[in-house]
Design an enzyme around this catalytic site. Structure first.
Site, PDB file in Angstrom:
ATOM      1  CB  ILE A   1      15.063   6.418   7.842  1.00  0.00           C
ATOM      2  CG1 ILE A   1      14.519   6.854   6.472  1.00  0.00           C
ATOM      3  CG2 ILE A   1      13.910   6.279   8.836  1.00  0.00           C
ATOM      4  CD1 ILE A   1      13.548   5.896   5.826  1.00  0.00           C
ATOM      5  CB  SER A  19       8.696  -0.871   1.975  1.00  0.00           C
ATOM      6  OG  SER A  19       8.413  -0.211   0.766  1.00  0.00           O
ATOM      7  CE1 TYR A  48      13.532  -1.632   0.185  1.00  0.00           C
ATOM      8  CE2 TYR A  48      11.457  -1.070  -0.892  1.00  0.00           C
ATOM      9  CZ  TYR A  48      12.346  -0.913   0.156  1.00  0.00           C
ATOM     10  OH  TYR A  48      12.043  -0.048   1.162  1.00  0.00           O
ATOM     11  CE  LYS A 107      12.676  -2.886   3.474  1.00  0.00           C
ATOM     12  NZ  LYS A 107      13.335  -2.407   4.665  1.00  0.00           N
ATOM     13  CG  PHE A 157       2.774   4.749   1.800  1.00  0.00           C
ATOM     14  CD1 PHE A 157       2.535   3.908   2.881  1.00  0.00           C
ATOM     15  CD2 PHE A 157       2.028   4.551   0.656  1.00  0.00           C
ATOM     16  CE1 PHE A 157       1.587   2.885   2.810  1.00  0.00           C
ATOM     17  CE2 PHE A 157       1.074   3.539   0.569  1.00  0.00           C
ATOM     18  CZ  PHE A 157       0.851   2.713   1.654  1.00  0.00           C
TER      19      PHE A 157
END
Ligand code: UD1
Length: 332
Positions: free
Chosen positions: A12, A117, A141, A145, A169
């Site tokens: 990303i 996320s 995870y 976040k 997403f």
């Protein structure tokens, strides 16, 4: 603006870097190349080979580049692994962000764009999921976040560092103009796994359960094209710098696609058989997850342009297919 893109050599991060450069920003990529690739660096961006766990390296990068903003994409993101090795996710994702915030505070950096996320929400209690949905992560995870979002909130309050927390997403696809040439290493996400199967690197796709309460029994997700995500980063930076206000928004296409739909689309577009077999459910997978992106649309003026399933699959296949044999795609 002078922008430090931390994790800018990754999947990303490289798309975000390209987008910011195209919009006229001066970008420096900061990456330890643990999963990022040199081939994802651009000649019109500076590069610092640095580590977020080395505070002094972050501080020096911010000070020397007179950075006004940082985009933070240097996190681990394998949900399954996070449940087995929480330490790795605590150190890199949480400690790394605290280092970033402390370096920002020390050097006077004003704006942070953070890759959050949809995993912060956990099992959805209603759909589509908007930003008011309760946040109850079901995996470590997602927990990291959510904790980072809380740090951002406090550093905004106490130090005036404005942030945009972007709750992605399912990020997928590759640059529509074919400018990113590095493939993700050891991917665990659906589309890259399908691509590796299409080019023979994997024997088959394991479909994690076909007995969910969905029309075809496989899980439904909201896939969002990485170029659309990248554009949102630039818009979010404009928003927080112009308005002097932080924000937290979902980024999704608002369309749900099942695992089988993605697989069938990939079979059609690649022309490859892509063998598959039904495997056990993966723990912690909600049956269906789709976003409401109303807030991003209204606050940022953001809209998706490339997030239809065909474009997601086609651009992925083009990225994998640029190598005569993608089983041999370079790791650097
Ligand atoms: C998760 C997070 C998402 C995060 C992403 C980062 C949740 C709900 N979502 O997405 O926020 O950004 O990880 O990695 O925690 N699948 C298979 N076979 C495979 C791989 C995946 O059947 O080999 C299925 C999964 O069961 C799932 C779908 O494909 O239904 C998408 O999976 P994946 O790409 O791993 O993403 P999420 O787990 O949805």
């Amino acid at each position: 603006m002078n922008i430090l893109v931390i994790g800018g050599a990754g999947y990303i991060g490289s798309h975000v870097t390209r987008e910011l450069l195209d919009r006229g920003h001066k970008v420096t990529v900061f990456d330890n190349l643990s999963s990022g690739l040199r081939r994802n660096l651009f000649s019109d961006a500076m590069f610092i080979h640095g580590d977020i766990l080395r505070c002094e390296q972050l501080t020096a990068a911010m000070r020397e580049g007179a950075m006004e903003a940082a985009v933070f994409l240097a996190a681990y993101k394998a949900v399954g692994e996070s449940m087995i090795k929480p330490e790795k996710y605590s150190i890199n994702n949480i400690t790394g962000t605290v280092n970033l915030l402390n370096a920002a505070s020390e050097t006077g950096l004003k704006y942070i764009i953070f890759s959050s996320s949809a995993a912060v929400y956990g099992e959805p209690s209603y759909l589509p999921v908007d930003e008011k949905h309760p946040a109850n992560p079901e995996n470590y995870y997602g927990f990291t976040k959510l904790e980072i979002e809380k740090f951002l909130f406090w550093y905004d309050k106490l130090k005036g560092i404005r942030f945009a927390s972007l709750r992605y997403f399912n990020a997928a696809g590759y640059d529509v103009r074919g400018r990113i040439s590095g493939l993700e290493q050891n991917p665990a996400n659906l589309l890259p796994v399908i691509m590796e199967t299409a080019c023979g690197k994997r024997k088959e796709l394991e479909i994690f359960g076909n007995d969910y309460d969905t029309p075809d029994g496989t899980c439904i997700r909201d896939y969002i094209h990485v170029n659309d995500l990248a554009a949102a980063h630039a818009l979010a930076l404009d928003y927080i710098s112009k308005n002097g206000k932080s924000l937290t928004v979902n980024l999704g296409s608002e369309t749900g696609s099942s695992v089988l739909e993605v697989l069938e689309t990939a079979r059609r577009i690649t022309g490859q058989p892509i063998p598959s077999r039904i495997a056990k459910r993966r723990p912690g997978d909600p049956a269906k997850l789709t976003a409401s992106a109303d807030l991003a649309r209204s606050l940022l003026g953001w809209k998706t342009e490339h997030s239809d399933l065909d474009t997601l699959v086609r651009t992925s296949w083009e990225a994998y297919h640029q190598y005569e044999d993608c089983r041999e795609a370079p790791h650097t």
